[in-house]
Design an enzyme around this catalytic site. Structure first.
Site, PDB file in Angstrom:
ATOM      1  N   SER A 105       0.836  -1.200   0.000  1.00 52.24           N
ATOM      2  CA  SER A 105       0.000   0.000   0.000  1.00 52.24           C
ATOM      3  C   SER A 105       0.878   1.260   0.000  1.00 52.24           C
ATOM      4  O   SER A 105       1.672   1.442  -0.917  1.00 52.24           O
ATOM      5  CB  SER A 105      -0.971  -0.046   1.183  1.00 52.24           C
ATOM      6  OG  SER A 105      -2.048   0.838   0.999  1.00 52.24           O
ATOM      7  N   ASP A 253      -9.366  -6.178  -4.440  1.00 55.16           N
ATOM      8  CA  ASP A 253      -8.933  -5.065  -3.589  1.00 55.16           C
ATOM      9  C   ASP A 253      -9.980  -3.955  -3.607  1.00 55.16           C
ATOM     10  O   ASP A 253     -10.218  -3.339  -4.645  1.00 55.16           O
ATOM     11  CB  ASP A 253      -7.599  -4.522  -4.085  1.00 55.16           C
ATOM     12  CG  ASP A 253      -6.928  -3.577  -3.094  1.00 55.16           C
ATOM     13  OD1 ASP A 253      -7.649  -2.825  -2.400  1.00 55.16           O
ATOM     14  OD2 ASP A 253      -5.695  -3.574  -3.013  1.00 55.16           O
ATOM     15  N   HIS A 281      -7.364  -6.059   0.375  1.00 52.50           N
ATOM     16  CA  HIS A 281      -6.308  -5.097   0.710  1.00 52.50           C
ATOM     17  C   HIS A 281      -5.821  -5.417   2.123  1.00 52.50           C
ATOM     18  O   HIS A 281      -6.207  -4.758   3.099  1.00 52.50           O
ATOM     19  CB  HIS A 281      -6.849  -3.667   0.630  1.00 52.50           C
ATOM     20  CG  HIS A 281      -5.778  -2.621   0.585  1.00 52.50           C
ATOM     21  ND1 HIS A 281      -5.199  -2.200  -0.593  1.00 52.50           N
ATOM     22  CD2 HIS A 281      -5.166  -1.919   1.570  1.00 52.50           C
ATOM     23  CE1 HIS A 281      -4.299  -1.274  -0.335  1.00 52.50           C
ATOM     24  NE2 HIS A 281      -4.251  -1.095   0.980  1.00 52.50           N
TER      25      HIS A 281
END
Length: 306
Positions: A105, A253, A281
């Site tokens: 991320s 995601d 995620h």
């Protein structure tokens, strides 16, 4: 899991909590976590799999998370470049001159920054559930939150399920420890999606430790403020990256839909995109940490021979 070396290292005026696992003579892997998450966001199973594969593994608590220094962003603002400098300080603290950089991320954007601006430190790069470091997600979020149709020329906003979750949190912000834990757990459950099972026990252990270890848990939100600053150093083309790059992205995601991962891979010469079926995620699904670690080992071995 036994920690080979757990210690504080300096980064300017800050102290960063770090952990190293495995044999210091093995090739190093630096794990860089995402927004508002300390180093333990990298599951022990993932770390253990990398160590068993012949890697020394370093993970650390970002500034404003875990045991690391917390800041008042109003008086001490910082940028992605400052967070990248923290990662360099961690390597320096262990006397490591280069490391396979693995970022998740926001950590993926930090990894891109290092591969662009400090290429000598990055023999390989792995970018997980991230987007291009020079892309501002603000306009897409703004359109989605105001009910406008997505811009077809922009990367997509988060899934409606995640935006609804954020709206619910905003309507009733947590105040007590129990409420913060429950809210964080609900966030990770939403980020996991429905395609893969959610390991609630593992997620609960993580969010409780993340809250209890931080001097000021609310400071973790400063990462969002730093990530929004689109400074000039972030706009350098990713085509300058020479490190062999693996892009891992979940097919489900909800925060950064798959086009974000495809955009990273398209901009880095020779990058290899692997879509992980069912992954959302995060890493809170049984067996997923080991699967991700195996892909990292495959990438770092095939590209370096070790």
């Amino acid at each position: 899991m036994n920690t080979t070396d757990g210690k504080y290292v300096p980064s300017g005026d800050l102290r960063l909590w770090t952990e190293r696992f495995g044999d210091p003579d093995d090739p190093a892997v630096l794990l860089v976590m995402g927004t508002s998450a300390p180093g333990a966001g990298w599951p022990d199973e993932l770390v253990e799999t990398l160590v068993s594969g012949g890697r020394q593994v370093i993970r650390f608590d970002h500034r404003d998370t875990g045991r690391s220094t917390c800041l008042d962003f109003a008086t001490h603002p910082y940028t992605l470049a400052d967070m990248a400098a923290d990662a360099v300080a961690v390597l320096d603290g262990f006397g490591v001159t280069s490391a396979h950089v693995v970022g998740a991320s926001l950590g993926g954007a930090i990894g891109q920054w290092l591969a662009v601006h400090r290429p000598e430190l990055v023999p390989t790069l792995t970018v997980i559930m991230s987007g291009p470091m020079g892309h501002s997600a603000g306009p897409a979020w703004a359109r989605a939150l105001t009910g406008q149709e997505p811009d077809p020329d922009d990367l997509p906003p988060p899934a409606p399920t995640f935006l609804r979750h954020l709206a619910q949190l905003a309507g009733k912000p947590p105040t007590t420890r129990e409420e913060h834990i429950a809210a964080s757990l609900a966030t990770w459950r939403t980020l996991n999606g429905d395609a893969l099972p959610f390991d609630e026990q593992a997620a609960r252990r993580f969010v409780e430790a993340a809250y209890d270890q931080a001097d000021r848990p609310a400071s973790a939100a400063n990462h969002d403020l730093a990530a929004r600053q689109m400074t000039e150093d972030r706009l350098v083309p990713l085509s300058s990256i020479k490190a062999p790059t693996l892009v891992l992205h979940g097919s489900e995601d909800p925060l950064r839909p798959p086009p974000h991962g495809r955009a990273v891979a398209a901009q880095i010469p020779g990058a290899h995109l692997r879509t992980v079926p069912g992954m959302g995620h995060g890493f809170f699904s049984p067996g997923l940490p080991r699967r991700i670690a195996e892909l990292i080992l495959e990438h770092t071995t095939s590209r370096t021979g070790r």
